[in-house]
Design a protein around this motif. Structure first.
Motif, PDB file in Angstrom:
ATOM      1  N   ILE A  28      24.844  11.127  50.901  1.00 61.06           N
ATOM      2  CA  ILE A  28      25.476  11.520  49.638  1.00 61.06           C
ATOM      3  C   ILE A  28      25.770  10.282  48.767  1.00 61.06           C
ATOM      4  N   PHE A  42      34.062  14.394  48.876  1.00 65.68           N
ATOM      5  CA  PHE A  42      32.973  13.458  48.557  1.00 65.68           C
ATOM      6  C   PHE A  42      33.422  12.016  48.780  1.00 65.68           C
ATOM      7  N   ILE A  47      31.766  15.468  52.941  1.00 70.23           N
ATOM      8  CA  ILE A  47      30.420  15.914  52.547  1.00 70.23           C
ATOM      9  C   ILE A  47      29.579  14.642  52.583  1.00 70.23           C
ATOM     10  N   HIS A  50      22.824  15.561  51.740  1.00 73.23           N
ATOM     11  CA  HIS A  50      22.315  16.596  50.823  1.00 73.23           C
ATOM     12  C   HIS A  50      20.793  16.660  50.870  1.00 73.23           C
ATOM     13  N   PHE A  53      20.404  17.646  45.939  1.00 70.91           N
ATOM     14  CA  PHE A  53      21.654  17.925  45.213  1.00 70.91           C
ATOM     15  C   PHE A  53      21.618  17.243  43.840  1.00 70.91           C
ATOM     16  N   PRO A 207      26.070  24.949  49.835  1.00 68.15           N
ATOM     17  CA  PRO A 207      26.925  24.000  50.571  1.00 68.15           C
ATOM     18  C   PRO A 207      27.246  24.565  51.952  1.00 68.15           C
ATOM     19  N   THR A 238      24.135  20.864  50.258  1.00 71.99           N
ATOM     20  CA  THR A 238      25.023  19.761  50.670  1.00 71.99           C
ATOM     21  C   THR A 238      25.519  20.073  52.075  1.00 71.99           C
TER      22      THR A 238
END
Ligand code: SF4
Length: 367
Positions: A28, A42, A47, A50, A53, A207, A238
């Motif tokens: 990410i 984030f 997270i 991905h 994304f 997600p 994600t």
């Protein structure tokens, strides 16, 4: 050694780095448009990965049609692991996305062998908990898989034509007929919003916890194979780390003693926090001298995922590392913060339970 993720398994995934090299999930960190990704999921790398994304975010910024789609298994009351997805959906709504939520009752019936009436009951409970967590009912649509009609089920038949058992086994491992149908149904869930019958093309973001990646890989393969025939494009996704249970293993409805449920009583939360695995030392003297190990601690994990802002989190980490706080006192703080969060959630749940016109936002089975 072969590495495989099983979306129907309860075990915990530990080696997140391997997912980049083995499955091609992207980190990410490299994503542009970081100004849109301010949520602590984030910034704290909860997270962590991905697929495409960046493309979905770009479409959002350009004002193109975008949607966030995810699914839930209606097999019990939601716990904090489920609330992670509620939290993500809420955030995506705050930056402009519509949300569509699948209640996977067909899968619960076929793979988990759940009672049919109970899946409906738990599905409707899910809706109320999702809204109580803060999802905007004006921007959220829920549907039960068994409430869908011909165009959706036709997709499952069409997809089965261009996928071999060998390909599915390479993704999922051992399969039963119920798992094959459930996997193809999930692909229909992920891809159907792009069709004319369901409002026409839009960019779809899914997600999920990383244990659900096999469904995404299959959906992307299927989208490639039906690009010409149905005009499908690959969904984006994600991936979040899975919140661990209080014993350090996966948080799951099947291990209720180690999960915190969203309707939990204060007394039960107290007992569960009291027995949670920590990174504390064998004696108070040792902990004061050596400090704790917060990276091993499930209480610190709760702080990181749900309970503290950046400044508070940093202070607790420093206090723990330097032995300035012991686990008993630390657990008391976590208990109070968690109880407050669950108390607020329950209050909103009661309001929604009394006032929600559920048929307006939920497509329910008619039998
Ligand atoms: S002091 Fe707190 S953060 Fe540190 S190990 Fe103990 S419970 Fe965990």
């Amino acid at each position: 050694m072969e590495v495989r993720i099983d979306p129907w398994d309860y075990r915990l995934i530990q080696e997140y780095d391997k997912l980049f090299t083995v499955f091609g999930i992207q980190p990410i960190d490299n994503i542009p448009r970081r100004e849109l990704l301010k949520h602590h999921f984030f910034t704290r790398r909860i997270i962590f990965g991905h697929r495409d994304f960046d493309k979905w975010l770009e479409a959002l910024v350009k004002g193109e049609k975008v949607i966030v789609l995810t699914g839930f298994m209606p097999s019990g009351t939601p716990h904090l692991g489920t609330a992670m997805v509620f939290e993500e959906l809420k955030y995506f709504q705050s930056i402009g996305a519509q949300v569509k939520i699948v209640i996977a009752d067909a899968e619960a019936y076929a793979v988990r062998r759940e009672d049919r009436d109970l899946t409906i009951k738990f599905g409707l409970e899910f809706v109320k908990h999702a809204l109580a967590w803060g999802l905007n009912p004006e921007k959220t649509e829920f549907y039960f898989q068994t409430a869908m009609r011909e165009a959706y089920y036709r997709l499952i038949q069409m997809f089965s034509r261009k996928i071999t058992m060998a390909e599915m086994e390479a993704i999922y491992g051992d399969l039963s007929p119920a798992k094959v149908v459930s996997a193809l149904t999930q692909v229909a869930d992920i891809l159907h919003p792009q069709l004319e019958e369901f409002g026409g093309f839009k960019h779809v973001l899914v997600p999920v916890g990383v244990d659900q990646d096999p469904h995404l890989r299959l959906a992307r393969d299927v989208a490639d194979r039906f690009e010409g025939e149905l005009g499908l494009t690959r969904p984006s996704s994600t991936y979040h780390k899975l919140l661990r249970g209080l014993d350090g293993n996966k948080m799951s409805k099947s291990r209720p003693d180690f999960a915190i449920f969203l309707d939990e009583s204060e007394e039960t939360i107290r007992k569960k926090i009291a027995m949670a695995l920590t990174g504390g030392r064998a004696t108070a003297e040792e902990q004061r001298r050596l400090g704790g190990e917060p990276w091993k601690c499930m209480v610190f994990e709760l702080y990181t995922y749900f309970l503290l802002d950046d400044k508070e989190l940093n202070e607790i980490r420093e206090d723990c590392l330097k032995g300035r706080i012991l686990c008993g006192e630390c657990k008391k703080i976590a208990f109070e913060k968690l109880v407050e969060k669950i108390r607020e959630h329950k209050k909103r749940y009661m309001e929604i339970n009394e006032n929600l016109a559920i048929d307006r936002i939920v497509r329910k089975p008619s039998f």
